[in-house]
Design a protein around this motif. Sequence first.
Motif, PDB file in Angstrom:
ATOM      1  N   TRP A 101      31.588  38.679  29.628  1.00  0.00           N
ATOM      2  CA  TRP A 101      32.453  37.645  30.178  1.00  0.00           C
ATOM      3  C   TRP A 101      31.840  37.094  31.466  1.00  0.00           C
ATOM      4  O   TRP A 101      30.744  37.458  31.864  1.00  0.00           O
ATOM      5  CB  TRP A 101      33.855  38.216  30.414  1.00  0.00           C
ATOM      6  CG  TRP A 101      34.631  38.455  29.148  1.00  0.00           C
ATOM      7  CD1 TRP A 101      34.276  38.084  27.878  1.00  0.00           C
ATOM      8  CD2 TRP A 101      35.893  39.123  29.024  1.00  0.00           C
ATOM      9  NE1 TRP A 101      35.251  38.481  26.989  1.00  0.00           N
ATOM     10  CE2 TRP A 101      36.249  39.111  27.659  1.00  0.00           C
ATOM     11  CE3 TRP A 101      36.768  39.719  29.943  1.00  0.00           C
ATOM     12  CZ2 TRP A 101      37.438  39.678  27.196  1.00  0.00           C
ATOM     13  CZ3 TRP A 101      37.954  40.280  29.477  1.00  0.00           C
ATOM     14  CH2 TRP A 101      38.285  40.254  28.119  1.00  0.00           C
ATOM     15  N   ALA A 102      32.613  36.275  32.162  1.00  0.00           N
ATOM     16  CA  ALA A 102      32.030  35.413  33.201  1.00  0.00           C
ATOM     17  C   ALA A 102      31.358  36.160  34.353  1.00  0.00           C
ATOM     18  O   ALA A 102      31.619  37.338  34.596  1.00  0.00           O
ATOM     19  CB  ALA A 102      33.104  34.492  33.753  1.00  0.00           C
ATOM     20  N   HIS A 144      37.009  35.071  22.729  1.00  0.00           N
ATOM     21  CA  HIS A 144      36.802  36.059  23.802  1.00  0.00           C
ATOM     22  C   HIS A 144      36.209  37.364  23.266  1.00  0.00           C
ATOM     23  O   HIS A 144      35.573  38.103  23.995  1.00  0.00           O
ATOM     24  CB  HIS A 144      38.124  36.379  24.494  1.00  0.00           C
ATOM     25  CG  HIS A 144      38.811  35.176  25.046  1.00  0.00           C
ATOM     26  ND1 HIS A 144      38.442  34.593  26.238  1.00  0.00           N
ATOM     27  CD2 HIS A 144      39.827  34.422  24.555  1.00  0.00           C
ATOM     28  CE1 HIS A 144      39.213  33.547  26.464  1.00  0.00           C
ATOM     29  NE2 HIS A 144      40.060  33.410  25.448  1.00  0.00           N
ATOM     30  N   ARG A 175      36.663  41.790  36.961  1.00  0.00           N
ATOM     31  CA  ARG A 175      35.663  40.958  36.282  1.00  0.00           C
ATOM     32  C   ARG A 175      35.267  39.738  37.122  1.00  0.00           C
ATOM     33  O   ARG A 175      35.725  39.546  38.225  1.00  0.00           O
ATOM     34  CB  ARG A 175      36.199  40.519  34.934  1.00  0.00           C
ATOM     35  CG  ARG A 175      37.488  39.700  34.966  1.00  0.00           C
ATOM     36  CD  ARG A 175      37.876  39.297  33.526  1.00  0.00           C
ATOM     37  NE  ARG A 175      39.013  38.419  33.451  1.00  0.00           N
ATOM     38  CZ  ARG A 175      40.181  38.730  32.905  1.00  0.00           C
ATOM     39  NH1 ARG A 175      40.376  39.937  32.405  1.00  0.00           N
ATOM     40  NH2 ARG A 175      41.172  37.865  32.869  1.00  0.00           N
ATOM     41  N   ASP A 176      34.403  38.934  36.546  1.00  0.00           N
ATOM     42  CA  ASP A 176      33.995  37.624  37.073  1.00  0.00           C
ATOM     43  C   ASP A 176      33.279  37.716  38.435  1.00  0.00           C
ATOM     44  O   ASP A 176      33.673  37.076  39.409  1.00  0.00           O
ATOM     45  CB  ASP A 176      35.203  36.674  37.182  1.00  0.00           C
ATOM     46  CG  ASP A 176      35.898  36.435  35.850  1.00  0.00           C
ATOM     47  OD1 ASP A 176      35.368  36.883  34.817  1.00  0.00           O
ATOM     48  OD2 ASP A 176      36.969  35.813  35.848  1.00  0.00           O
ATOM     49  N   LEU A 198      30.073  30.885  28.704  1.00  0.00           N
ATOM     50  CA  LEU A 198      30.505  31.756  27.608  1.00  0.00           C
ATOM     51  C   LEU A 198      30.567  30.890  26.367  1.00  0.00           C
ATOM     52  O   LEU A 198      31.087  29.761  26.419  1.00  0.00           O
ATOM     53  CB  LEU A 198      31.873  32.359  27.904  1.00  0.00           C
ATOM     54  CG  LEU A 198      31.994  33.184  29.182  1.00  0.00           C
ATOM     55  CD1 LEU A 198      33.367  33.860  29.247  1.00  0.00           C
ATOM     56  CD2 LEU A 198      30.889  34.219  29.288  1.00  0.00           C
ATOM     57  N   GLU A 204      37.431  39.227  40.362  1.00  0.00           N
ATOM     58  CA  GLU A 204      38.860  39.227  40.031  1.00  0.00           C
ATOM     59  C   GLU A 204      39.312  40.663  39.809  1.00  0.00           C
ATOM     60  O   GLU A 204      38.637  41.412  39.100  1.00  0.00           O
ATOM     61  CB  GLU A 204      39.087  38.415  38.749  1.00  0.00           C
ATOM     62  CG  GLU A 204      40.500  38.532  38.209  1.00  0.00           C
ATOM     63  CD  GLU A 204      40.720  37.829  36.860  1.00  0.00           C
ATOM     64  OE1 GLU A 204      39.752  37.310  36.283  1.00  0.00           O
ATOM     65  OE2 GLU A 204      41.876  37.812  36.410  1.00  0.00           O
TER      66      GLU A 204
HETATM   67  C1  FRU Z   1      38.773  32.864  32.325  1.00  0.00           C
HETATM   68  C2  FRU Z   1      38.483  34.209  31.729  1.00  0.00           C
HETATM   69  C3  FRU Z   1      37.572  34.998  32.640  1.00  0.00           C
HETATM   70  C4  FRU Z   1      36.840  35.900  31.696  1.00  0.00           C
HETATM   71  C5  FRU Z   1      36.729  35.035  30.450  1.00  0.00           C
HETATM   72  C6  FRU Z   1      36.796  35.769  29.154  1.00  0.00           C
HETATM   73  O1  FRU Z   1      38.786  31.834  31.413  1.00  0.00           O
HETATM   74  O2  FRU Z   1      39.672  34.927  31.486  1.00  0.00           O
HETATM   75  O3  FRU Z   1      38.262  35.678  33.655  1.00  0.00           O
HETATM   76  O4  FRU Z   1      35.613  36.265  32.240  1.00  0.00           O
HETATM   77  O5  FRU Z   1      37.780  34.102  30.502  1.00  0.00           O
HETATM   78  O6  FRU Z   1      36.604  34.908  28.077  1.00  0.00           O
END
Ligand code: FRU
Length: 425
Positions: free
Chosen positions: A114-115, A81, A198-199, A69, A216
């Motif tokens: 995001w991730a 973010h 997410r993730d 990211l 997550e």
């Molecule tokens: C962890 C996180 C991830 C998310 C991202 C967003 O650092 O909270 O769970 O994808 O950052 O920036």
Amino acid sequence: MSEETDRDTPAWTRAHAAGLQRDDSNVAPVIYPPEERVDDDLHLWDTWFLRNRDGSVAEIDGKRVIFALTSPSDLLPGKRHDVATIRYFYSEDGKEWTTGGAVFEGDALGQRQWAGSAMYDPDGEEGEVYFYYTAAGESGRDELTYTQRIALATGGSVHADGDDLRIDGPWDNRVILTPDGDWYEREDQSRGMIYTFRDPWFFEDPQSGETYLLFEANTPVSEGAGECDGPVWGEFNGSIGIAHSPTGDPTDFELRPPLLDAVCVNQELERPHFVVRDGTYYLFISSHVHTFAPGLEGYDALYGFVADDLRGDYEPLNGHGMVLTNPAGAPFQAYSWLVYDHGDELLATSFFNYYDYDRPSLDDVPLLSPDEQMRRFGGTLAPTVRLSLDGDETDIVGTLDHGHLPLPREELPALWWKQGEATGT
Ligand code: FRU
């Protein structure tokens, strides 16, 4: 017991978490700014490898590839973010990284991405790269929203040419998973902090050969459900979700019950991923000090759990779960760890977060002048931490440079305290 029953979900409990504490085995050394950043023009945070279907790191014409990211480095770090963009970087030696570029050209889903994880399959039916990510926010809305959906982009390909490497679309983007409201909390059910879904992390189980996606999430807990003694504790309801592909098709997943949850303990079990050694499953997540429920003292740290089966009865590593954290004098110096196997050791990479900052919470960051906020944000890869693993116990045994990500075939420098052993002195 049936895997369908929620009651069976292994838990990270308040009793486990009450044992959390910094000690010699889990505190990383203080991090100082590196001589060279991965990219001076970029803030960089959550990072992951391009991996083969079996989870090993992909090598394309002698190069390894990471995704991260990113945002422009002249942006206030706290704003990153909101504009996160996934970029790729590549390296021949795992030390010097070249910036490839943005993975998507405005065609990804969500207001920002995001991730996730990236799987390389040269025989893939939908192209060479299967790119799983979090579509954050609803496109088309003027204001920023926090809806999270798990998305997949297919159709990408990797081209290596001499020193260069390029990842190209066109990508076909689709949402593959949204929360069901039963195993996984939907946005409209969340009562406390921002919910999570997410993730995504692609995982092929080496024991069964079955194809999964971890992510997550949160476990729905209705108000007054009496799950915990303290009423607000239930609003801290993080879980590690899993979806299964019945046919092995990496585009087609069905939700299954969570692998583990932390109801009454912690709201965010971030970026879940596995290392599997000899049939033992090590499940890692990152979490924050501020996402622990009231009455528990946690840390911005890497946490881990172990079971002898994918759907086993996960127990926290080291009794409480903490594997690696930041020193008390620099409690936010690194975050978002990613663990991978390297011979006898585990290697944990992360990003260099706020340093030269010793307050107990990041809430004070906005009180600093913009210049100070910029100065104290690392925004590049942190030193890689070397960990030993013995059953359910871990120990920090050394570090490598910022962003040094060796492959298993590359030897690590001898550990000073083991040099005697090696030479017999
Ligand atoms: C962890 C996180 C991830 C998310 C991202 C967003 O650092 O909270 O769970 O994808 O950052 O920036």
